[in-house]
Design a protein around this motif. Sequence first.
Motif, PDB file in Angstrom:
ATOM      1  N   CYS A  85       0.831  -1.207   0.000  1.00  0.00           N
ATOM      2  CA  CYS A  85       0.000   0.000   0.000  1.00  0.00           C
ATOM      3  C   CYS A  85       0.865   1.256   0.000  1.00  0.00           C
ATOM      4  N   GLU A  86       1.917   1.263   0.803  1.00  0.00           N
ATOM      5  CA  GLU A  86       2.806   2.437   0.846  1.00  0.00           C
ATOM      6  C   GLU A  86       3.455   2.686  -0.511  1.00  0.00           C
ATOM      7  N   THR A  87       3.797   1.603  -1.213  1.00  0.00           N
ATOM      8  CA  THR A  87       4.398   1.753  -2.540  1.00  0.00           C
ATOM      9  C   THR A  87       3.435   2.435  -3.494  1.00  0.00           C
ATOM     10  N   ARG A 108       1.269   7.404  -6.176  1.00  0.00           N
ATOM     11  CA  ARG A 108       0.198   8.395  -6.284  1.00  0.00           C
ATOM     12  C   ARG A 108       0.685   9.787  -5.878  1.00  0.00           C
ATOM     13  N   THR A 109       1.563   9.849  -4.859  1.00  0.00           N
ATOM     14  CA  THR A 109       2.078  11.133  -4.375  1.00  0.00           C
ATOM     15  C   THR A 109       2.854  11.876  -5.452  1.00  0.00           C
ATOM     16  N   PHE A 159       2.254   8.060   2.965  1.00  0.00           N
ATOM     17  CA  PHE A 159       2.044   8.784   1.722  1.00  0.00           C
ATOM     18  C   PHE A 159       0.584   9.103   1.402  1.00  0.00           C
ATOM     19  N   VAL A 160      -0.373   8.627   2.208  1.00  0.00           N
ATOM     20  CA  VAL A 160      -1.761   8.951   1.931  1.00  0.00           C
ATOM     21  C   VAL A 160      -2.073  10.412   2.263  1.00  0.00           C
ATOM     22  N   TRP A 161      -1.220  11.066   3.064  1.00  0.00           N
ATOM     23  CA  TRP A 161      -1.436  12.476   3.429  1.00  0.00           C
ATOM     24  C   TRP A 161      -1.637  13.316   2.174  1.00  0.00           C
TER      25      TRP A 161
END
Length: 332
Positions: A23-25, A30-31, A220-222
């Motif tokens: 998910c972080e990848t 996306r970021t 990274f969802v921020w």
Amino acid sequence: MPLRLRFGTDDLLRCRFGFSPLCETHEAVRTLRRRGRHGYHRPWLRRMREAVAGLDLSALWLFMPRGGYTPDFLGPPPGTPFTSPASFEDELALLRVTDPAVAHEEMARSLACTPGAAESPLGREMLDDPERAVQRLADLTERAWQALIAADWPRLRSLLEADIAYRSRQLADGGLEGLFADLHPGLRWSGGTLAISSPAASLGVWDLGGRGVLLMPSIFVWPDVVSGFAPRWQPTVIYPARGMGALWQRPVPEAPGALVRLLGANRAAILSGLDEPASTTALAHRHGLAPSSVSEHLTVLRNAGLLASRRRGHQVLYERTPLGMALATGEA
């Protein structure tokens, strides 16, 4: 209208935490496209320029529409306990064995969120051979992991684990009401229902049906909070990890000796390192101090006229006054 998740008695007993390197990848990928919304991640983006230049991420970006649906098979939630989380390799292996029929259905749903995407050459190519598309997306995810995440993963994992430890204490102290009150401004808990307001959130009201919720901190969802409600998996809420604002900041400069003698080591370090507004939580993470200690130091520095504070949303940010800047830099 926000998405609303209705909790029943069984759901209250089946809430858990977890995190996912896969998910972080994908959130890191996306970021890279969050134009004008990079915020805390600007130092990381500058460091990644060379690595990103060698990656063609168009196939992944095709299935990451802003405010739309991303295929669930790209980010299966962690199924193992938080105490023994799955590795990236384990999660990637799960992605690789996605049923082609499921992949085709989810890719078509995702492409429908972007006008013309399904009819584009790349969109048609992915839909025409979903089995090959799954392997192509998995290969690209693996390259993105190696380029963007792998070297930093020990630091990222430590921060995610620290967030879960903190949130678990919140849950123990104040229940779900206390937990959701501080998790993200886009979350509201009332009467057994969790309302999720986010550009990426779906609309409607969903009964959890006894499955509970998986809560996942993310670097990274921020600045968003993301919800996932796939029928075959546990409903998931992904939120920004606590303390991620200081993750990419440069090392705090050493305070001058005269300033240390005047203010003490910790107050001098806080004042010297406050080059831009920061919260108590961010300063605690940066200096390795307890938030209560940092709060006390900030109060002393503010009362002395060296700092000013202002509120932004749910946060109180501290910054140096002209007197504090002159004292920290040695410039009259």
